[in-house]
Design a protein around this motif. Sequence first.
Motif, PDB file in Angstrom:
ATOM      1  N   ALA A  23      52.173  -8.214  37.816  1.00 14.27           N
ATOM      2  CA  ALA A  23      52.812  -6.897  37.700  1.00 14.27           C
ATOM      3  C   ALA A  23      53.523  -6.764  36.360  1.00 14.27           C
ATOM      4  O   ALA A  23      53.443  -5.721  35.698  1.00 14.27           O
ATOM      5  CB  ALA A  23      53.788  -6.678  38.847  1.00 14.27           C
ATOM      6  N   SER A  27      52.154  -4.325  33.338  1.00 20.63           N
ATOM      7  CA  SER A  27      53.103  -3.317  32.843  1.00 20.63           C
ATOM      8  C   SER A  27      53.258  -3.414  31.332  1.00 20.63           C
ATOM      9  O   SER A  27      53.337  -2.391  30.640  1.00 20.63           O
ATOM     10  CB  SER A  27      54.466  -3.494  33.522  1.00 20.63           C
ATOM     11  N   TYR A  30      50.161  -1.909  29.751  1.00 22.93           N
ATOM     12  CA  TYR A  30      50.224  -0.452  29.848  1.00 22.93           C
ATOM     13  C   TYR A  30      51.151   0.112  28.770  1.00 22.93           C
ATOM     14  O   TYR A  30      50.840   1.123  28.131  1.00 22.93           O
ATOM     15  CB  TYR A  30      50.697  -0.029  31.247  1.00 22.93           C
ATOM     16  N   GLY A  31      52.265  -0.568  28.548  1.00 20.03           N
ATOM     17  CA  GLY A  31      53.183  -0.129  27.499  1.00 20.03           C
ATOM     18  C   GLY A  31      52.540  -0.150  26.124  1.00 20.03           C
ATOM     19  O   GLY A  31      52.710   0.785  25.329  1.00 20.03           O
TER      20      GLY A  31
END
Length: 144
Positions: A23, A27, A30-31
């Motif tokens: 996770a 994340s 994605y950033g």
Amino acid sequence: MTARPGDPVRRVALPLSVAAGGALGASGRYGVQLLLPAEPSGVPWATLAVNVAGCLLMGVLMVLLLEGTATPHRLLRPFLGVGVLGGFTTFSAVATEVDALARAGQAAAAGGYLAVTLLGSLLAVHAGIAATRAVLRRRREGGW
């Protein structure tokens, strides 16, 4: 209370550590993709960046965990290696992005992107390993 090898607590700890790390890594990826959005028919720089950076960090991590002086917690390697860095890197996206570039009529860009990703990632792992070993060697010799 200490968990024994067959205890339910021990059986659940490994998948949870991988999931939590995944996770965090996903994340982070994605950033990066928000910071470096790809043009519809352009080179996906964010994917290239996370894969090369993730490979560099994997080289560093494996040397620290396997050759460092301290004995790491048994969940650290799956949490960081499989979870965080596995979630951060995305080699499956490379395949779909190469396909999308080729379908958009950009075969040279697709081939170049694939070659740079593979070569850059392999060189990054090697650089991470070599640099970390050099730092550890210097520390052991009292240079720091």
